[in-house]
Design a protein around this motif. Sequence first.
Motif, PDB file in Angstrom:
ATOM      1  N   GLY A  37       0.571  13.661  -7.289  1.00  0.00           N
ATOM      2  CA  GLY A  37      -0.647  13.712  -6.313  1.00  0.00           C
ATOM      3  C   GLY A  37      -0.530  12.857  -5.159  1.00  0.00           C
ATOM      4  O   GLY A  37       0.560  12.398  -4.891  1.00  0.00           O
ATOM      5  N   THR A  38      -1.518  12.873  -4.085  1.00  0.00           N
ATOM      6  CA  THR A  38      -1.412  12.212  -2.976  1.00  0.00           C
ATOM      7  C   THR A  38      -1.670  10.733  -3.087  1.00  0.00           C
ATOM      8  O   THR A  38      -2.477  10.095  -3.822  1.00  0.00           O
ATOM      9  N   ASN A  39      -0.597  10.123  -2.502  1.00  0.00           N
ATOM     10  CA  ASN A  39      -0.764   8.440  -2.110  1.00  0.00           C
ATOM     11  C   ASN A  39      -1.664   8.203  -0.926  1.00  0.00           C
ATOM     12  O   ASN A  39      -1.135   8.422   0.271  1.00  0.00           O
ATOM     13  N   THR A  40      -3.122   8.347  -1.182  1.00  0.00           N
ATOM     14  CA  THR A  40      -3.996   8.226  -0.028  1.00  0.00           C
ATOM     15  C   THR A  40      -3.983   6.955   0.947  1.00  0.00           C
ATOM     16  O   THR A  40      -4.697   7.156   1.990  1.00  0.00           O
TER      17      THR A  40
ATOM     18  N   GLN B  79       0.834  -1.152   0.360  1.00  0.00           N
ATOM     19  CA  GLN B  79      -0.087  -0.069  -0.252  1.00  0.00           C
ATOM     20  C   GLN B  79       0.873   1.159   0.027  1.00  0.00           C
ATOM     21  O   GLN B  79       0.492   2.343  -0.603  1.00  0.00           O
ATOM     22  N   VAL B  80       2.096   1.194   0.495  1.00  0.00           N
ATOM     23  CA  VAL B  80       2.777   2.376   0.774  1.00  0.00           C
ATOM     24  C   VAL B  80       3.523   2.777  -0.404  1.00  0.00           C
ATOM     25  O   VAL B  80       4.232   3.852  -0.560  1.00  0.00           O
ATOM     26  N   ASN B  81       3.787   1.773  -1.246  1.00  0.00           N
ATOM     27  CA  ASN B  81       4.675   1.889  -2.258  1.00  0.00           C
ATOM     28  C   ASN B  81       3.827   1.832  -3.806  1.00  0.00           C
ATOM     29  O   ASN B  81       3.348   0.770  -4.024  1.00  0.00           O
TER      30      ASN B  81
ATOM     31  N   ALA C  70      12.075   1.141  -4.094  1.00  0.00           N
ATOM     32  CA  ALA C  70      12.460   0.800  -2.858  1.00  0.00           C
ATOM     33  C   ALA C  70      11.960   1.813  -1.706  1.00  0.00           C
ATOM     34  O   ALA C  70      12.256   1.505  -0.574  1.00  0.00           O
ATOM     35  N   TYR C  71      11.212   2.823  -1.838  1.00  0.00           N
ATOM     36  CA  TYR C  71      10.886   3.809  -1.063  1.00  0.00           C
ATOM     37  C   TYR C  71       9.323   3.664  -0.940  1.00  0.00           C
ATOM     38  O   TYR C  71       8.447   3.569  -1.614  1.00  0.00           O
ATOM     39  N   VAL C  72       8.892   4.436   0.332  1.00  0.00           N
ATOM     40  CA  VAL C  72       7.676   4.773   0.675  1.00  0.00           C
ATOM     41  C   VAL C  72       7.182   6.142  -0.326  1.00  0.00           C
ATOM     42  O   VAL C  72       7.927   6.818  -0.452  1.00  0.00           O
TER      43      VAL C  72
ATOM     44  N   ALA D 269      -3.815   6.456   9.302  1.00  0.00           N
ATOM     45  CA  ALA D 269      -3.101   5.926  10.237  1.00  0.00           C
ATOM     46  C   ALA D 269      -1.849   5.068   9.767  1.00  0.00           C
ATOM     47  O   ALA D 269      -1.000   4.890  10.606  1.00  0.00           O
ATOM     48  N   LEU D 270      -1.878   4.534   8.648  1.00  0.00           N
ATOM     49  CA  LEU D 270      -0.949   3.793   8.063  1.00  0.00           C
ATOM     50  C   LEU D 270       0.378   4.686   7.775  1.00  0.00           C
ATOM     51  O   LEU D 270       1.440   4.210   8.303  1.00  0.00           O
TER      52      LEU D 270
END
Length: 494
Positions: free
Chosen positions: A274-277, A248-250, A255-257, A290-291
Amino acid sequence: MGSKQDQDHRYVSHSAVSSTPIFETLEARTLFSATDLSILSFGDSITFGIGPGPDQSYRYHLTQALDRAGVSYDMVGALDDGSGFDNDHHAISGARANVSYTSSSGYRPSLVESLRNGDVLESGQNPNVVLLHIGTNSINPAFSDSHLGALDETRALLEEMADQWRDGTFASDVRVLLAEIIPGGRSAEKTFSPERVAITDAYNRGLRGVIDGLSDQAFADRITLVDMQSIRIQDLADAGLSSAKQAQVNTDADAYVDWFEGIDETDPGTNATGTNTAVMLDNDWLHPTALGYEVIGLTWFNALNDAGLLDDGNPTPDPDPTPDPDPDPTPGPGLPGLDGHRLVVSGDFDGNGELDGLYRAFSGGGTQIQLFDNGSVVASAGGYAMDQTWSVTGSQDHDNDGDDDVYWVRNGEHFVWLMDGTSIRAMVAVDGPPTDSPTPDPDPTPDPEPTPDPEPSGDIPELANYTIEATGDFNADGNLDAVYRRTGFGQTSV
């Protein structure tokens, strides 16, 4: 110490495994030896948190990670927001490092003003760790050089902290972990602003110069920069972030958030679109989800570990000298190695019919779980940190869910990690090691006595600013190795 509702205990399930485990209170068990930490979380809304739940704050996720690692700690500060964890802190939404102001929400004292007024800590608190995330509210996307003013504010704050350190407000051995802050993307009109992402990057790049230019270099030497802007996925896996959350974070499989879509973490000032929601609140462009807060909490945890603050190098003595079973039995053949780790046990942790591996770091307490399919790694995540007083005794499907589980022993007490792929659903107490036994030998003729391993050989050199804590053949190469402790810091090296 620990959370407010659990200051003297950890919780370990003694019940039979069920869909709703029942937890009983046991005496405190240190999984990862550490000097007691007195931690001040210091900053603005990124530290305070935003949202209704306790998980909408990195402070919650940090304390959860410290609890899992068995670290003894106390969160300190004059404020106490959040529930279900040790919630003391000093963070004010909207706060700046060295500019106080009045907004529609009321007066916002700067962190410098709060320090000078004695408002940051309660009487008797003397933190030896400060986690500082500041600068977000001093960056104005309308001015491309606003990072310069933000850096000046942070410099003034660190100078004030140095003064208070000399006066005893902070412990003499305090360590300040200073964040290279997460990238904000909100414009003055509350729309997405790639310009703000670029200005934040410029601010982060200038923090090293601020530290190097402080008037008290003895205090400057106690500051460590922590990269919150370009966080590596593998570091989060090592700290226990699940495989599903890693995905989800990638957003771009690097290799990164990805705090923002399109962002290039090697040059974060470019390409944000744009935003990674999953990690940043939609239509907010400034505060994490929260994540996202879990990502920050685990990154602080890793920073504490990297700074040598979570491992004092001294395993807890065994009050019962009866030896435990041979540590870390040889796992099944065929699984590959992992840099910095040894393979300690294999089992089918995800029920796909193929052996997976649990790897253990050569030094420290880190563990890594790797899942395999057709000989290739398909998922990897960090497990709990377990110091060297813990040994693996084998793997077996303890709860009959189709996934093998991992058995541990320490001081004659046995526990099992209930596995679900790379996730550890619970750590529960059990009566003993795995019950599976090898097929009896029809010919009871005893095996010959094994040839003892030769004594390791070699001389141990002395290192400047380190003392020798322990010696032994740590990598089974026949040569004598040593554990060194850095004088005054608690940091160890092998």
